[in-house]
Design a protein around this motif. Structure first.
Motif, short mmCIF file in Angstrom:
data_model
loop_
_atom_site.label_atom_id
_atom_site.label_comp_id
_atom_site.label_asym_id
_atom_site.label_seq_id
_atom_site.Cartn_x
_atom_site.Cartn_y
_atom_site.Cartn_z
N ASN A 592 -25.51 -40.06 50.77
CA ASN A 592 -24.77 -38.82 51.04
C ASN A 592 -25.70 -37.68 51.44
OD1 ASN A 592 -21.65 -39.04 50.32
ND2 ASN A 592 -22.80 -40.40 48.94
N GLY A 593 -26.88 -38.05 51.91
CA GLY A 593 -27.75 -37.06 52.54
C GLY A 593 -28.65 -36.28 51.62
N ALA A 594 -28.85 -36.74 50.38
CA ALA A 594 -29.76 -36.03 49.47
C ALA A 594 -31.13 -35.91 50.13
CB ALA A 594 -29.87 -36.77 48.15
N THR A 595 -31.71 -34.73 50.04
CA THR A 595 -32.97 -34.51 50.75
C THR A 595 -33.86 -33.54 49.99
OG1 THR A 595 -33.96 -33.75 52.83
CG2 THR A 595 -31.97 -32.63 52.11
N ILE A 660 -19.27 -32.03 48.83
CA ILE A 660 -19.62 -32.52 50.16
C ILE A 660 -18.37 -32.68 51.01
CG2 ILE A 660 -20.51 -34.53 51.41
CD1 ILE A 660 -22.54 -34.88 49.10
N ALA A 665 -21.91 -29.51 52.20
CA ALA A 665 -22.85 -30.63 52.18
C ALA A 665 -24.30 -30.19 52.12
CB ALA A 665 -22.62 -31.52 53.40
N GLN A 669 -26.63 -31.34 49.15
CA GLN A 669 -27.66 -32.35 49.44
C GLN A 669 -29.04 -31.88 48.99
OE1 GLN A 669 -26.87 -32.58 53.61
NE2 GLN A 669 -25.41 -34.27 53.43
#
Length: 875
Positions: A592-595, A660, A665, A669
């Motif tokens: 889910n785009g964790a950064t 999200i 999001a 994220q």
């Protein structure tokens, strides 16, 4: 199964965590990159641990696995905090244990060490060590031990042998090592002297025999548990103030079976209130008797050899001590000398800690360390805080030992070990040789046959491994060592020895700053593990089934200072489930785009849930740090487990899904990435393999081994965000509970309305509550069939549900009616009992209390079921 457990697979992260396929490769990568090698030229502050050297004969057991997990966690954290970490590995030659192993091997070939001779036997032991020794060191890699393999040492390598010879010579010259004939603990099987700490005292069934010495008015009765030693009696002692024996003091009495006459002496050591108030004195076979003998100038008459065989002339010559005992009692009984016999007579008996043979006190010429001044310094170092013991409750145990220490017998009658560097000349010369001294040669010169106690060389371990007696760069950088982690059961064997020798050799500088004493591993029922009981657990089996991380986490989660810990396989399985949860959570976040590439947004741009999880993370960092510094590993793990499973996985990730989906999001994220980054760093010391895999995938970083340790952000806790999330949690929990009571399955969706959320500050959290409790938006046909009111600090929230078609009302009523009948029967039975006067008059208070408790439970259950029936729609 939730979305969290079935997250879309990310290409670089497998669907499942399979430790067996990853751990060995990961560990070798760390070693190849030399992460664990300490740089002596570094300007970083040092942090040093020397591995308690396992026996060369040993293999990894649960005690090792627990202690190694502790040390690895400590060193990994310090390395991440910017310290130059040295964790130095090595092995102990383990004199008695190793010699026994090789002698047993020889016995299979029908040989003894004497058949080979000393030189050939020692060669055989070295060969055995090379072939079989050090198995545990390879097993340490399985566990993930981050030791500096380039500095591996052995207590009989060239450098450590030089250290042993140097300190022996120094102590000998300072008058701290001397030779004297004294009573020692002798093992007839191992054929060597033992120190006090190598003797286990067990309560054994024996016999107490009262024997009459002499005749008529001049006779005197003594009692003994070792009748065979009466052959070596050289006196009878009474207390000087005991009026019963005043007329006998200074006279002689005939010793039965021998024809010898021995004196009756007065000595204050005798307790007139114990037994007859008279004791037999056998100076060559009892430490207390030896002291009495010294005070009264009594002869020392040895009546047994080194195998505990009777050597006294007469009918008992050649008998083993345990054969002689009943034979002597029978002979005394035949002469009418036995006054009383008590069997069984339970008393403390010393056993060899290596082979469990009953030890024999024996007069012997041995080498000793004079400990008075050394012990005083070892005591002072703890009292003045140079060395701190954790937990502090163990200080008393340490002081009780050190402050009452007897001189230490350091010679052993073995062939494997550091040979005593003393040479005897043909004309009575005695020369102690240092490592750089010339060894006396020539006709008639010989070296002392004995070797040194293993604990003598391992007592030098904190500084000999760093190059002492040379003034090495390692010694300057890494001494004193930072922490000693070991079991409280060897505080006397090893900890005290290292304090004595370290403070002496290093001019008053302590060998370690902190001593962490952990407890022993026991089974789930609190029983001591042993092979004979069949309740032992092999940590290698756990690592095979559940992985090294789960094994380590289980052991650390049970490790408290000074306390024993119980373990069971289901706890390891639970830790495996924890690593699985962490794996799935990270995969979900990554999918889910964790950064970590974007910095965290300003707090003003974050939701209450975002601010809350960041505050919880800050609190976690502080909690972990505080408990690490206090060696509270169980609390460290409990905090990490609770945050990971409860706060992060069960709450924030569920909220994050909604955020999200709602279009938040980017911020979500970043928060997800930041929380995981910090959490994986915090977990790394306890679970290095899975965290390394997840963190490198999340961040693209080189390795967690050399990553920075997290610090709290310093932000003030947002109490409004906390209150909002706590309200969300309570509301969701109550709805879930209510759904369960209504007979809904966990994944079953029903239409529902949430009223009043705006009034209690939960407007923004309603979508998350609805998602977490499986509430769908009401349609035009929505009909309220069940309601729930949840009280919160700012007011109440009302939840309306449409259960039409969601449950089988008739079946649910039937099930509840059955449960109601059972509860009413229980209430009727307990009410009758409590109304029975005859029963109440006889029943113990705890029984009545139990029945009253059962009645209260039944009443509550009836009320709950009736409430549930009333809430059900009509069928």
């Amino acid at each position: 199964m939730t979305e969290l457990d079935t997250a879309t697979q990310r290409p670089d992260l497998p669907a499942a965590w399979t430790p067996a396929e990853v751990e060995a490769e990961l560990y070798q990568r760390w070693v190849d990159r030399r992460y664990f090698e300490a740089d002596v030229k570094s300007d970083k502050p040092p942090f040093t641990i020397v591995l308690p050297p396992p026996n060369v004969t040993g293999s990894l057991h649960m005690g090792h696995a627990m202690n190694h997990s502790v040390m690895d966690a400590l060193t990994r954290r310090r390395r991440m905090q910017g310290y130059e970490v040295l964790w130095l590995p090595g092995m102990d030659h383990a004199g008695i244990a190793t010699q026994n192993s090789v002698e047993q091997d020889l016995a299979k070939q029908g040989l003894s060490r004497h058949d080979l001779g000393r030189e050939k036997f020692v060669e055989r032991v070295w060969a055995w060590k090379e072939e079989y020794g050090g198995k545990i060191l390879g097993q340490m890699k399985r566990l993930g031990d981050g030791v500096d393999w380039s500095r591996e040492r052995f207590t009989m390598d060239e450098g450590l042998s030089r250290a042993v010879q140097t300190i022996f010579k120094k102590m000998y010259d300072d008058g701290l090592i001397y030779q004297a004939e004294r009573i020692i603990n002798w093992c007839p099987r191992c054929q060597t002297a033992l120190s006090d700490v190598e003797v286990n005292h067990n309560d054994d069934d024996g016999e107490l025999v009262s024997i009459r010495y002499g005749e008529g008015e001049n006779s005197i009765v003594v009692a003994t548990t070792r009748a065979e030693t009466m052959l070596g009696d050289t006196a009878v002692a009474v207390h000087p103030d005991d009026e019963r024996y005043q007329h006998l003091i200074g006279t002689e009495v005939e010793l039965p079976l021998t024809g010898r006459r021995i004196p009756i002496v007065a000595d204050t050591h005798v307790d007139p209130a114990f037994g007859t108030g008279a004791v037999k004195v056998t100076p060559a076979h009892d430490p207390n008797d030896f002291e009495i003998g010294q005070r009264h100038g009594l002869p020392n008459l040895a009546i047994m050899d080194e195998r505990a065989t009777i050597t006294a002339n007469g009918p008992f010559l050649g008998l083993d001590r345990f054969e002689a005992r009943p034979a002597i009692v029978a002979a005394l009984r035949e002469e009418g000398r036995i006054v009383a016999e008590k069997r069984p007579y339970v008393h403390a008996v010393g056993h060899c800690s290596r082979c469990d043979t009953v030890i024999e006190p024996r007069l012997s010429l041995q080498w000793w360390v004079k400990v008075e001044s050394l012990a005083a310094e070892a005591s002072a170092a703890v009292r003045d805080g140079r060395t701190k013991i954790h937990p502090p409750e163990m200080n008393k145990r340490y002081f009780d030992w050190v402050d009452n220490l007897h001189d230490w017998c350091i010679s052993r009658q073995l062939w494997w070990g550091h040979r005593i560097p003393v040479f005897y000349g043909p004309n009575g010369e005695v020369v102690c040789v240092g490592p750089d001294d010339e060894v006396p040669t020539g006709e008639g010169w010989r070296q002392d046959d004995d070797v040194l106690d293993t604990w003598f060389s391992s007592g030098l371990w904190p500084f000999s491994t760093l190059g002492w007696p040379e003034s090495t760069e390692d010694l300057k950088k890494f001494y004193p060592t930072s922490v000693l982690s070991t079991g409280y059961d060897i505080i006397f064997f090893w900890v005290a020895r290292m304090m004595l020798l370290g403070l002496y050799a290093m001019d008053g500088v302590q060998p370690f700053d902190d001593v962490f004493l952990h407890g022993l591993i026991r089974d789930q029922f609190g029983k001591k593990m042993s092979k004979t009981k069949g309740n032992g657990i092999d940590p290698l089996d756990w690592m095979e089934r559940y992985g090294a991380d789960a094994t380590r986490f289980t052991l650390l989660r049970g490790t408290n200072p000074g306390s024993d810990m119980a373990v069971a396989e289901e706890w390891a399985a639970g830790s495996r489930n924890f690593t699985t949860k962490l794996w799935n959570a990270t995969r979900f976040a990554l999918a889910n785009g964790a950064t970590v590439e974007r910095p965290l947004p300003d707090r003003s741009e974050l939701t209450a849930a975002d601010r809350w999880i960041l505050d919880e993370l800050d609190a976690l960092v502080s909690t972990v740090d505080t408990n690490f510094e206090a060696f509270q590993f169980a609390r460290v793990c409990e905090a990490l487990y609770s945050f990971t499973w409860d706060e992060f996985c069960d709450w924030y990730l569920e909220i994050a899904k909604v955020q999200i989906a709602e279009g938040r999001a980017e911020a979500t994220q970043s928060v997800l990435g930041h929380v995981l980054d910090v959490l994986l760093r915090l977990l790394h010391p306890a679970t290095p393999f899975i965290t390394e895999t997840l963190w490198t995938s999340l961040t693209g970083g080189e390795s967690l081994v050399v990553a920075d340790w997290p610090k709290p952000s310093g932000a003030e806790r947002d109490l409004e965000a906390l209150a909002e999330v706590e309200g969300l949690k309570k509301l969701a929990t109550e709805i879930r509970r209510f759904r369960s009571e209504q007979g809904l399955k966990p994944g079953q969706k029903v239409a529902g309305k949430v009223r009043g959320a705006c009034c209690v500050g939960l407007t923004d959290q309603v979508p998350a509550v609805r998602a977490m409790t499986r509430l769908t938006e009401p349609g035009d046909d929505f009909t309220v069939s069940a309601t729930l009111e949840v009280g919160l600090p700012k007011g109440a929230v009302k939840v309306e549900l449409d259960l039409s078609g969601a449950i089988d009302v008739a079946a649910e009523r039937k099930r509840l009616a059955k449960d109601l009948a059972v509860a009413r029967k229980e209430l009727d039975g307990t009410t009758k009992k409590l109304g029975n006067e005859a029963f109440l008059a006889k029943a113990p208070a705890e029984v009545k209390a139990k029945i009253e408790e059962r009645k209260a439970v039944a009443e509550a259950e009836i009320a709950r079921i009736n409430e549930r029936l009333a809430a059900l729609p009509e069928a």
